[in-house]
Design an enzyme around this catalytic site. Structure first.
Site, mmCIF file in Angstrom:
data_model
loop_
_atom_site.group_PDB
_atom_site.id
_atom_site.type_symbol
_atom_site.label_atom_id
_atom_site.label_comp_id
_atom_site.label_asym_id
_atom_site.label_seq_id
_atom_site.Cartn_x
_atom_site.Cartn_y
_atom_site.Cartn_z
ATOM 1 N N ASP A 177 -9.897 -3.947 -5.610
ATOM 2 C CA ASP A 177 -9.368 -3.160 -4.494
ATOM 3 C C ASP A 177 -10.250 -1.934 -4.291
ATOM 4 O O ASP A 177 -10.352 -1.078 -5.178
ATOM 5 C CB ASP A 177 -7.929 -2.728 -4.787
ATOM 6 C CG ASP A 177 -7.220 -2.147 -3.573
ATOM 7 O OD1 ASP A 177 -7.863 -1.387 -2.815
ATOM 8 O OD2 ASP A 177 -6.029 -2.433 -3.388
ATOM 9 N N HIS A 189 -7.887 -5.056 -0.769
ATOM 10 C CA HIS A 189 -6.709 -4.274 -0.392
ATOM 11 C C HIS A 189 -5.856 -5.101 0.558
ATOM 12 O O HIS A 189 -6.217 -5.321 1.721
ATOM 13 C CB HIS A 189 -7.121 -2.958 0.256
ATOM 14 C CG HIS A 189 -5.990 -1.968 0.340
ATOM 15 N ND1 HIS A 189 -5.509 -1.306 -0.760
ATOM 16 C CD2 HIS A 189 -5.231 -1.566 1.384
ATOM 17 C CE1 HIS A 189 -4.511 -0.509 -0.411
ATOM 18 N NE2 HIS A 189 -4.319 -0.656 0.898
ATOM 19 N N SER A 198 0.822 -1.199 0.000
ATOM 20 C CA SER A 198 0.000 0.000 0.000
ATOM 21 C C SER A 198 0.866 1.262 0.000
ATOM 22 O O SER A 198 1.681 1.453 -0.908
ATOM 23 C CB SER A 198 -0.972 -0.035 1.187
ATOM 24 O OG SER A 198 -1.988 0.923 1.060
#
Length: 292
Positions: free
Chosen positions: A238, A267, A111
């Protein structure tokens, strides 16, 4: 479950702060994987430790490092970390170079940590340490502006609340330690990253505003410069990403950048176990590192 990277080391930074590094080094040399966590995460989170466990089984030593203020101890400076703050990754790599003897180093980011890592690989492509030979990133908001606005949508409200609750607590702690240097810009009324980054992230770290911060820190503009084999995995489902976060054109133009967009994974989800109990993302990382 016991920590995989259970040996902690505190490393001073050149500006008078510190970074906490967590190690697992059963092989004492050869290959090292360096893991970079996501927004308001830490080195001891489930996805970081799961990746560390899979890499150890594959014969890698592992270093999972913490962004400033994310290790459980407040950092010493007003400045903390942000999506484009590659300087602390440089500090980690310098420490590894000075204190350990590894022939191969691989970088793995999640991320926000993936964005930071990819930005670093692009901006340092011409003088990258030759020991850094592969990289893998998951669930990366390659376009920070688009991702920030995506998180404002009603479907993501629960995630936004969770992130901002943690960020507000850190701002309040810094208000107490740095009176006069950081102010309460209606902190309790902030509901979006645009508002938070305008009020705190941008001015504290030298940006004009949130849009300037996002524009300078997004990794998307650096992807074409990457020169080592790099895998970027962004799931098609996502919830944090928009089409701008799937850099199809950059992957077509750069043979070193391998973009994969599985249908499912959310995610940093990618929950599909093998016989060892590894997530699909952990299996894919080990495979990619072996292939390259």
């Amino acid at each position: 479950m016991p920590l995989v990277t259970g040996s902690r080391e505190r490393v001073p930074t050149p500006d008078g702060d510190f970074l906490d590094l967590d190690w697992a080094t059963p092989y004492q040399g050869g290959r090292l994987a360096i893991l970079t966590h996501g927004l308001e995460g830490h080195s001891r989170g489930a996805y970081t430790q799961g990746m560390a466990r899979a890499l150890l089984r594959a014969g890698w030593d592992v270093l999972a490092w913490n962004f400033r203020g994310c290790s459980g101890c407040p950092n010493l400076k007003l400045q903390s970390y942000h999506s484009g703050a590659t300087g602390d990754l440089v500090n980690v790599l310098h420490h590894v170079e000075q204190s350990r003897d590894y022939e191969t180093v691989s970088l793995i980011g999640f991320s926000l940590g993936g964005n930071l890592m990819l930005k670093y690989l692009g901006e340092t492509a011409n003088n990258l340490d030759p020991r850094i030979q592969q990289a893998v990133a998951f669930s990366v908001p390659c376009d920070l502006k688009e991702s920030a606005y995506q998180l404002e949508t009603p479907a993501n409200r629960i995630y936004m609340r969770r992130f901002l609750k943690s960020l507000r607590a850190k701002v309040r702690e810094k208000m107490e330690r740095f009176p006069g240097q950081i102010e309460d810009h209606d902190l309790d009324q902030i509901r979006t990253f645009a508002q938070f980054d305008d009020a705190y992230t941008a001015p504290i770290h030298g940006f004009k505003d949130a849009h300037d911060y996002w524009a300078q820190s997004s990794c998307k503009q650096y992807l074409e410069q990457i020169t080592i084999p790099t895998l970027l995995v962004n799931a098609a489902d996502d919830p944090f990403l928009t089409p701008a976060c799937y850099p199809m054109d950059q992957a077509k133009q750069n043979p070193s950048l391998h973009l994969e967009c599985p249908s499912h994974g959310g995610h940093i989800g990618f929950i599909q176990f093998n016989q060892s109990g590894d997530y699909w993302s952990e299996q894919r990382t080990v495979e990619f590192l072996a292939e390259h």
